[in-house]
Design a protein around this motif. Structure first.
Motif, PDB file in Angstrom:
ATOM      1  N   TYR A 268       4.077   0.666   7.769  1.00  0.00           N
ATOM      2  CA  TYR A 268       2.707   0.460   7.274  1.00  0.00           C
ATOM      3  C   TYR A 268       1.763  -0.068   8.343  1.00  0.00           C
ATOM      4  N   GLY A 269       2.280  -0.833   9.315  1.00  0.00           N
ATOM      5  CA  GLY A 269       1.428  -1.380  10.364  1.00  0.00           C
ATOM      6  C   GLY A 269       0.886  -0.347  11.322  1.00  0.00           C
ATOM      7  N   ASN A 270       1.439   0.868  11.288  1.00  0.00           N
ATOM      8  CA  ASN A 270       0.968   1.946  12.157  1.00  0.00           C
ATOM      9  C   ASN A 270       0.086   2.940  11.410  1.00  0.00           C
ATOM     10  N   ILE A 271      -0.370   2.540  10.226  1.00  0.00           N
ATOM     11  CA  ILE A 271      -1.242   3.394   9.414  1.00  0.00           C
ATOM     12  C   ILE A 271      -2.482   2.601   9.044  1.00  0.00           C
ATOM     13  N   MET A 272      -3.652   3.187   9.288  1.00  0.00           N
ATOM     14  CA  MET A 272      -4.913   2.520   8.966  1.00  0.00           C
ATOM     15  C   MET A 272      -5.724   3.385   8.017  1.00  0.00           C
ATOM     16  N   MET A 273      -6.559   2.728   7.202  1.00  0.00           N
ATOM     17  CA  MET A 273      -7.365   3.472   6.242  1.00  0.00           C
ATOM     18  C   MET A 273      -8.793   2.940   6.220  1.00  0.00           C
ATOM     19  N   ASP A 274      -9.744   3.869   6.301  1.00  0.00           N
ATOM     20  CA  ASP A 274     -11.152   3.528   6.147  1.00  0.00           C
ATOM     21  C   ASP A 274     -11.428   3.399   4.647  1.00  0.00           C
TER      22      ASP A 274
ATOM     23  N   GLU B 118      10.924   2.814   5.697  1.00  0.00           N
ATOM     24  CA  GLU B 118      10.033   1.697   6.009  1.00  0.00           C
ATOM     25  C   GLU B 118       9.465   1.030   4.759  1.00  0.00           C
ATOM     26  N   MET B 119       9.585   1.680   3.609  1.00  0.00           N
ATOM     27  CA  MET B 119       9.109   1.058   2.379  1.00  0.00           C
ATOM     28  C   MET B 119       9.967  -0.138   1.981  1.00  0.00           C
TER      29      MET B 119
ATOM     30  N   ASP C  41       0.816  -1.219   0.000  1.00  0.00           N
ATOM     31  CA  ASP C  41       0.000   0.000   0.000  1.00  0.00           C
ATOM     32  C   ASP C  41       0.848   1.267   0.000  1.00  0.00           C
ATOM     33  N   LEU C  42       2.011   1.206   0.623  1.00  0.00           N
ATOM     34  CA  LEU C  42       2.845   2.406   0.720  1.00  0.00           C
ATOM     35  C   LEU C  42       3.323   2.872  -0.646  1.00  0.00           C
ATOM     36  N   ARG C  43       3.323   1.945  -1.622  1.00  0.00           N
ATOM     37  CA  ARG C  43       3.774   2.305  -2.967  1.00  0.00           C
ATOM     38  C   ARG C  43       2.620   2.660  -3.894  1.00  0.00           C
ATOM     39  N   ASN C  44       1.398   2.562  -3.382  1.00  0.00           N
ATOM     40  CA  ASN C  44       0.217   2.934  -4.165  1.00  0.00           C
ATOM     41  C   ASN C  44       0.124   4.463  -4.200  1.00  0.00           C
ATOM     42  N   PRO C  45       0.180   5.097  -5.376  1.00  0.00           N
ATOM     43  CA  PRO C  45       0.213   6.562  -5.439  1.00  0.00           C
ATOM     44  C   PRO C  45      -0.957   7.237  -4.733  1.00  0.00           C
ATOM     45  N   GLU C  46      -2.166   6.668  -4.854  1.00  0.00           N
ATOM     46  CA  GLU C  46      -3.327   7.280  -4.213  1.00  0.00           C
ATOM     47  C   GLU C  46      -3.206   7.217  -2.693  1.00  0.00           C
ATOM     48  N   ILE C  47      -2.862   6.047  -2.177  1.00  0.00           N
ATOM     49  CA  ILE C  47      -2.738   5.878  -0.728  1.00  0.00           C
ATOM     50  C   ILE C  47      -1.558   6.685  -0.204  1.00  0.00           C
TER      51      ILE C  47
END
Length: 343
Positions: free
Chosen positions: A208-214, A243-244, A123-129
């Motif tokens: 990434y484990g410290n980031i959440m998305m609805d 972290e990526m 997810d960290l490499r997804n441009p939108e996220i």
């Protein structure tokens, strides 16, 4: 009751935790008479604490309540002051930036369960996220937190280095050159401390484990503030980029793959979104300057988490090859040091 854990005795919750859970349930109009009605699920990916999701049905069974239980890792008090961390947690929550604290017990706490998914390494490499994370980081960095707003990075590293020296065998002291690390820290502090750097309230562990998305609202929530403090925002951005290279849910969670480190175009895009998220219109020169500062602060990140890995190998019982993780961080520091400091 299903329990998957190293922290809990199988089939049995600590009495103090039971008391807190009953109190939380009562505040919601629920009654937990039978602890066997609880479903306890261990959540993977944490390297400082053990984290569990605990569910129970309401009386009519129409709703399943969920809370998050955090069991503090053994020996991790060497890294941060737990009372300070709790105050930070409560203050961030009051700012509407994270979960609510529902209760405490001697070995951990109960938190509001965020109904969002934890991000994955991909997810960290997804441009939108990634754009959403950049904007949320800017918002987080502007939080007005109580206490001194001085840079804490260098003092923390020196404190950790003293702890590492007190724990390490002579073999580890030699392998990791602990006797000369103090000089490296002082050199970095001199090279990287500049008046133009913005200082803000930094998370300092934005994996990434410290980031959440609805998924519905696409809103981002940053969680877990054990290492949070005021620091140059360039350090926090550098931490996120570093972290990526990690995937803590792989078969070798300690292995870092720096081929996944964001390239220059990705870093520029992230910084540009970060700077413009509050309505500012930075020049390309301003963007490039921040990108350069961030890249240099990766060096501080490698030292910081390298020392952390050494100490963790001695004090933490979580199944993770902390020492090998430390080797990789120090190797990356040596690999990039001359090029970045000469640039």
């Amino acid at each position: 009751m299903v329990i998957m854990t190293n922290g809990f005795v199988k089939g049995c919750l600590p009495e103090e935790l039971k008391r807190v859970l009953r109190s939380v349930a009562a505040s919601w109009g629920d009654v937990i008479d039978d602890m066997g009605a609880l479903c306890v699920i261990r959540l993977s990916g944490a390297m400082t604490n053990e984290v569990y999701q605990i569910n129970w049905p309401t009386k009519n069974g129409e709703i399943v309540r969920k809370v998050l239980v955090r069991i503090y890792g053994e020996g991790v008090e060497v890294f941060f002051n737990r009372d300070d961390e709790i105050r930070t947690f409560e203050c961030v929550s009051k700012h509407g930036q994270g979960p609510r604290l529902l209760g405490r017990f001697p070995d951990g706490r109960v938190e509001e369960f965020i109904h969002a998914r934890t991000l994955s390494a991909a997810d960290l490499r997804n441009p939108e996220i990634s754009a959403l994370i950049a904007a949320k980081m800017r918002e987080f960095h502007t939080l007005d937190m109580p206490g001194p707003k001085n840079v804490f990075l260098w003092d923390r590293m020196r404190n950790w280095l003293r702890e590492a020296k007190s724990l390490c065998s002579s073999q580890d002291t030699k392998e990791f050159s602990l006797d000369t690390l103090g000089e490296e820290i002082s050199m970095l502090q001199k090279e990287l401390s500049h008046d133009h750097l913005d200082v803000g309230f930094c998370h300092n562990d934005l994996q990434y484990g410290n980031i959440m998305m609805d998924e519905e609202t696409r809103s981002i929530t940053i969680i877990d503030y054990e290492y949070s403090s005021y620091n140059p925002i360039a350090y926090d951005l550098a931490n996120h980029f570093c972290e990526m290279a990690a995937n803590y849910h792989s078969e070798t969670p300690h292995v870092l793959d720096y081929s996944k480190y964001p390239d220059l175009e990705e870093r520029q895009r992230f910084v540009r979104i970060y700077l413009t998220s509050t309505g500012d219109v930075p020049t390309e020169e301003q963007v490039e300057k921040v990108v350069q500062d961030v890249e240099k602060y990766t060096l501080a990140n490698h030292l910081f988490w390298g020392i952390w890995g050494i100490i963790s190998d001695y004090v933490n019982k979580i199944d993770f090859d902390y020492k090998e993780y430390a080797r990789q961080r120090f190797h990356q520091y040596r690999l990039r040091k001359l090029a970045l400091l000469d640039s």
